[in-house]
Structures are given as C-alpha cells and as structure tokens.
Motif scaffolding. Structure first.
Motif, short mmCIF file in Angstrom:
data_model
loop_
_atom_site.label_atom_id
_atom_site.label_comp_id
_atom_site.label_asym_id
_atom_site.label_seq_id
_atom_site.Cartn_x
_atom_site.Cartn_y
_atom_site.Cartn_z
N PHE A 135 -1.31 -10.51 -7.98
CA PHE A 135 -0.34 -10.60 -6.89
C PHE A 135 0.85 -9.68 -7.16
CE2 PHE A 135 3.15 -12.60 -4.53
CZ PHE A 135 2.60 -12.56 -3.26
N ALA A 136 1.31 -9.62 -8.40
CA ALA A 136 2.42 -8.73 -8.76
C ALA A 136 2.03 -7.27 -8.55
CB ALA A 136 2.85 -8.97 -10.20
N LEU A 137 0.81 -6.90 -8.93
CA LEU A 137 0.35 -5.53 -8.73
C LEU A 137 0.22 -5.20 -7.24
CD1 LEU A 137 -2.33 -5.24 -11.54
CD2 LEU A 137 -0.12 -4.08 -11.44
N ALA A 138 -0.27 -6.13 -6.45
CA ALA A 138 -0.38 -5.92 -5.00
C ALA A 138 1.01 -5.75 -4.39
CB ALA A 138 -1.13 -7.07 -4.35
N THR A 139 1.95 -6.57 -4.79
CA THR A 139 3.33 -6.47 -4.29
C THR A 139 3.94 -5.14 -4.68
OG1 THR A 139 3.56 -8.87 -4.45
CG2 THR A 139 5.59 -7.58 -4.28
N TRP A 140 3.73 -4.71 -5.92
CA TRP A 140 4.25 -3.42 -6.38
C TRP A 140 3.64 -2.28 -5.57
CZ3 TRP A 140 1.29 0.39 -8.96
CH2 TRP A 140 2.02 1.49 -9.38
N GLY A 141 2.34 -2.35 -5.29
CA GLY A 141 1.67 -1.31 -4.53
C GLY A 141 2.21 -1.20 -3.12
N VAL A 142 2.38 -2.33 -2.45
CA VAL A 142 2.93 -2.32 -1.09
C VAL A 142 4.37 -1.81 -1.09
CG1 VAL A 142 3.58 -3.81 0.85
CG2 VAL A 142 1.36 -4.10 -0.24
N ASP A 143 5.15 -2.24 -2.06
CA ASP A 143 6.53 -1.78 -2.17
C ASP A 143 6.59 -0.27 -2.39
OD1 ASP A 143 9.42 -2.20 -2.43
OD2 ASP A 143 9.09 -1.72 -4.55
N SER A 144 5.75 0.25 -3.26
CA SER A 144 5.71 1.69 -3.52
C SER A 144 5.30 2.46 -2.27
CB SER A 144 4.75 2.01 -4.65
OG SER A 144 5.18 1.41 -5.85
N LEU A 145 4.32 1.94 -1.56
CA LEU A 145 3.86 2.58 -0.32
C LEU A 145 4.98 2.62 0.71
CD1 LEU A 145 1.49 3.77 1.35
CD2 LEU A 145 1.07 1.42 2.11
#
Length: 62
Positions: free
Chosen positions: A38-48
């Motif tokens: 979940f943390a990696l998914a949140t980081w990915g969306v935030d970066s995008l």
C-alpha cells in the motif's frame, strides 16, 4: 461510564480469545506485506501526480 468500563473488562476476560503465537506471526507478516504494498502504491500515485502537475505548470509558464 463506570458500568461501561466494568462490562468491557468482563467481556475482555470472559469472551476474548487471543491467537496463538504462530497465528499472530502469520497475521503480522500479512499485515506487513500489505502495508508495504500500500505504501508503494501510494508513493507511485503521488509521484505520478507530482510529475503531471510539474508538466502542466511548465507548459503553462513556458
């Protein structure tokens, strides 16, 4: 309020069963894995979104 606390304590003593050490360990691993995912998914969306906003403002300014 006192009645609530007494009833909660009684329910905890008489009706709650704790998991075994093995079950607790397995559940801990599952929670840790899903937390990391979940943390990696949140980081990915935030970066995008950060990249999209940066492109938008660069196009607006330039």
């Amino acid at each position: 309020m006192i009645t609530y606390i007494k009833e909660s304590y009684e329910e905890l003593r008489n009706h709650v069963t704790l998991p075994t050490r093995a079950e607790a360990s397995n559940l801990m691993v599952i929670v840790a894995v899903f937390s990391i995912l979940f943390a990696l998914a949140t980081w990915g969306v935030d970066s995008l979104f950060a990249e999209v906003i940066q492109v938008y403002f660069n196009a607006l300014i330039g």
